[in-house]
Each structure stands twice: as structure tokens, then as C-alpha cells.
Enzyme design. Structure first.
Site, mmCIF file in Angstrom:
data_model
loop_
_atom_site.group_PDB
_atom_site.id
_atom_site.type_symbol
_atom_site.label_atom_id
_atom_site.label_comp_id
_atom_site.label_asym_id
_atom_site.label_seq_id
_atom_site.Cartn_x
_atom_site.Cartn_y
_atom_site.Cartn_z
ATOM 1 N N SER A 79 0.992 -1.205 -0.034
ATOM 2 C CA SER A 79 0.057 -0.054 0.008
ATOM 3 C C SER A 79 0.920 1.277 -0.203
ATOM 4 O O SER A 79 0.487 2.328 0.283
ATOM 5 C CB SER A 79 -1.061 0.000 0.984
ATOM 6 O OG SER A 79 -0.278 -0.254 2.396
ATOM 7 N N GLY A 211 -6.838 9.933 -1.433
ATOM 8 C CA GLY A 211 -7.420 9.956 -0.106
ATOM 9 C C GLY A 211 -6.797 11.089 0.711
ATOM 10 O O GLY A 211 -6.435 12.095 0.028
ATOM 11 N N ASP A 212 -6.583 11.091 2.004
ATOM 12 C CA ASP A 212 -6.049 11.783 2.948
ATOM 13 C C ASP A 212 -4.496 12.023 2.897
ATOM 14 O O ASP A 212 -3.957 13.122 3.297
ATOM 15 C CB ASP A 212 -6.502 11.635 4.209
ATOM 16 C CG ASP A 212 -5.870 10.305 4.811
ATOM 17 O OD1 ASP A 212 -6.060 9.015 4.039
ATOM 18 O OD2 ASP A 212 -5.185 10.007 5.953
ATOM 19 N N THR A 232 -3.714 7.116 9.223
ATOM 20 C CA THR A 232 -3.662 5.774 8.079
ATOM 21 C C THR A 232 -5.045 5.250 8.237
ATOM 22 O O THR A 232 -5.887 5.553 9.325
ATOM 23 C CB THR A 232 -2.590 4.873 8.419
ATOM 24 O OG1 THR A 232 -2.784 3.733 7.576
ATOM 25 C CG2 THR A 232 -2.679 4.248 9.975
ATOM 26 N N GLY A 235 -9.206 7.078 4.031
ATOM 27 C CA GLY A 235 -8.631 8.393 3.883
ATOM 28 C C GLY A 235 -9.806 9.300 3.787
ATOM 29 O O GLY A 235 -9.776 10.562 4.304
HETATM 30 N N1 GLY Z 1 -5.073 6.612 4.110
HETATM 31 C C1 GLY Z 1 -4.646 6.358 2.818
HETATM 32 C C2 GLY Z 1 -5.863 6.591 1.760
HETATM 33 O O1 GLY Z 1 -7.093 6.292 2.051
HETATM 34 O O2 GLY Z 1 -5.466 6.797 0.896
#
Ligand code: GLY
Length: 320
Positions: A79, A211-212, A232, A235
Site C-alpha cells: 500500500s 485519499g487523505d 492511516t 482516507g
Molecule cells: N489513508 C490512505 C488512503 O485512504 O488513501
């Protein structure tokens, strides 16, 4: 001076003194003990590299970039960086950001074929007047600055995607299936805080989604007066509550890093009942070196490094 004016001035002076005292309490002139805290146990690989930078008297920003690059280059991490699971069309798209002790920040979203998005994000911060670069523009900027194009789709990730396509019919999952984003925050010997964050995001996401992790205030925020936080997990939720900015504001209001992380997760729990089964995780580091961590559900781990020793810790969580 009338009585009312005297009281107003006295209150104002008192408030100013109280702010000055708080600032004094968090302003270092001597060497402090450095700390690095990282989401998940991949910190066992990344923190020692960042630690060396801090032990040598380097900046927290350099420590975080160096540490995050270790995980970006690890093909077994599905990831982050190379080996990250692709979007539903089979493209690995990466997001990353950095934020330093001066409040400067840089970010890349939806960048492809570049191994170290965290370093591109840093260059966005240092070489452009912008904060975000996206997609082909981010890639063009990276290539102009000496980065090389690389295939980041490993056989493992490709096979996982082919299997997913067969089973799920090209329909993205309702809940993020993997979320091992690396977020790293550090306090250096000068008492300065910085952070970095990097991810390939939601596995098999709709093309174009980010995402975040690259979003300042969601996946990462640094307030060098009070603390830093990173996230984490799912997100979309961190974005909806501006999670890491919220945590830094909680610390500014006097909460410990642990209280601040707990209150951010509680905010999600109260406001978004649909997310009570999702993994939503925060870590925070105070200007004084105290740390906090909290998640919505069981299973979140983080790695903390102090005095050269790295330890993986099971985070406490809300929904038991
Ligand atoms: N926290 C990673 C994402 O949602 O992309």
C-alpha cells in the site's frame, strides 16, 4: 483609568502572559531528545534510517523523508510505493506529502511511475510557489527534476488486481481493503517537528481517486508550536474531519497527544455512524516529545523510536 478599563487591561495582560508561558514551555534552546513515530510496524525498517539523521543532529524533515523512502522502495509493502496495489484499471497511482517546522508543505497526488513521491512532494514545497501537483503535471515536474520513470506494478500486485477483477466485477469495495499508509512524524534535537506521508491508497480504487495522505490537515499536519499528527486508514474520513489539523488544534487547546487522537476518533464515531467499523487511525507527537495513538477498531500498530530503540506498539481503540 476607570475600573472597567483596568479590568480589561489586566485580563488582556494575563492572557498575554499565559500565552507567553505556554510558548516558553514549548520553545527549546537546548538539545532535546529526538523521537520518531510511524504508522504500522514498517517503522521497524524506516525509523532506524530516520533516527540516524536525528542522531547526527539533522532536521526532522530530512529524517521523515529518508524514513518514508525506505517503505516506498519496499516491493513487499502493498500500500506504499512500488508493490502498491493498483487502481481498478491496473495503474499504480501514488500520493504523498511533507510538512516542515515552518509550516511549509508540498504534496503530489495521483502520480504514476515515480518511485519516491515523498521526495517529489518535498521539491514541490521547496521549488515551486504551490502546495499540490497532480497526475501528469506532477510526473512532468518529477522528470524535469531528475526523477526517472519506473514500472511500479509488481507481479504480486498485478496478480492481486487480476484476482480482484475476476471476483468483484470491476466494482470498488465499499470499505478500504488495505490501509498501511506510512505516516511519519519526528522531533529533532533542535526541538523542531516535521512529517511525511506516502501511500498507494485504496486498493482497486476508481481511477483518479486520492485519499487523505497527500492532503495537508487530513493525512498530515505539523504545528511546530504544539505538535504534529498523521493518519492511516480510510482516507475519506480523515478528509471529512480534517483529522490531523483537528488533533493539532486539540493539542493547541491543551490536550495531550493521546487525548487529541482519542477525541479525533470520537469525532468520527459521533458524526459518522457508518464508519464505526472502519479502520481510522491517528498518531500524534507533542512538542515536548510525548506521543499518542488511537484507532476506531482493533489492529492498528505504530512504531516509536527513542534513544535509538524502535518498538512496535498495539494502539488502543474505541470500538471494543
Ligand atoms: N489513508 C490512505 C488512503 O485512504 O488513501
Amino acid at each position: 483609568m476607570n475600573r472597567r478599563k483596568f479590568i480589561q487591561q489586566t485580563l488582556a495582560a494575563g492572557a498575554a502572559l499565559s500565552v507567553a508561558n505556554k510558548l516558553k514551555a514549548v520553545s527549546y534552546t537546548d538539545t532535546v531528545n529526538p523521537v520518531i513515530i510511524t504508522t504500522w510496524n514498517s517503522g521497524l525498517k524506516s525509523n532506524p534510517v530516520g533516527w540516524q539523521v536525528l542522531a547526527d543532529g539533522g532536521r526532522a524533515l530530512d529524517a521523515c523523508e529518508a524514513g518514508v523512502k525506505i517503505v516506498e522502495a519496499d516491493p513487499t509493502d502493498t500500500s506504499v510505493g512500488i508493490g502498491g496495489f493498483p487502481d481498478r484499471d491496473g495503474h499504480v497511482t501514488l500520493d504523498a506529502c511533507v510538512m516542515d517546522e515552518f509550516g511549509n508543505c508540498g504534496s503530489v497526488v495521483f502520480i504514476e511511475d515515480i518511485l519516491h513521491p515523498v521526495s517529489v512532494a518535498r521539491l514541490v514545497m521547496e521549488k515551486t510557489p504551490h502546495v499540490f501537483l497532480a497526475g501528469s503535471g506532477a510526473q512532468q515536474f518529477a522528470l524535469e527534476n531528475g526523477f526517472k520513470k519506473e514500472n511500479l506494478l509488481t507481479d504480486n500486485a498485478r496478480n492481486a488486481w487480476l484476482k480482484w477483477k475476476e471476483e468483484k466485477n470491476y466494482i470498488p469495495s465499499e470499505h478500504a481493503p488495505n490501509h498501511d499508509t506510512i505516516g511519519m512524524i519526528a522531533l529533532d534535537k533542535k526541538g523542531n517537528l516535521s512529517g511525511a506521508c506516502s501511500t498507494s491508497g485504496w486498493a482497486f480504487k476508481v481511477r483518479g481517486r486520492f485519499g487523505d495522505s497527500p492532503v495537508i490537515g487530513a493525512g498530515l499536519f505539523v504545528d511546530n508550536e504544539y505538535g504534529a499528527a498523521t493518519a492511516t486508514g480510510l482516507g475519506e474520513v480523515m478528509i471529512k474531519i480534517c483529522g490531523t489539523h483537528l488533533i493539532c488544534e486539540f493539542m493547541r487547546m491543551g490536550q495531550s497527544p493521546q487525548q487529541a487522537c482519542q477525541n479525533a476518533v470520537k469525532r468520527v464515531y459521533d458524526k459518522f455512524p457508518n464508519y464505526r467499523k472502519d479502520q481510522i487511525c491517528f498518531i500524534a507527537l507533542g512538542k515536548d516529545g510525548r506521543h499518542g495513538a488511537y484507532s476506531m477498531t482493533k489492529g492498528f500498530q505504530y512504531t516509536i523510536t527513542k534513544e535509538g530503540e524502535s518498538v512496535v506498539i498495539d494502539s488502543d481503540y474505541l470500538v471494543k
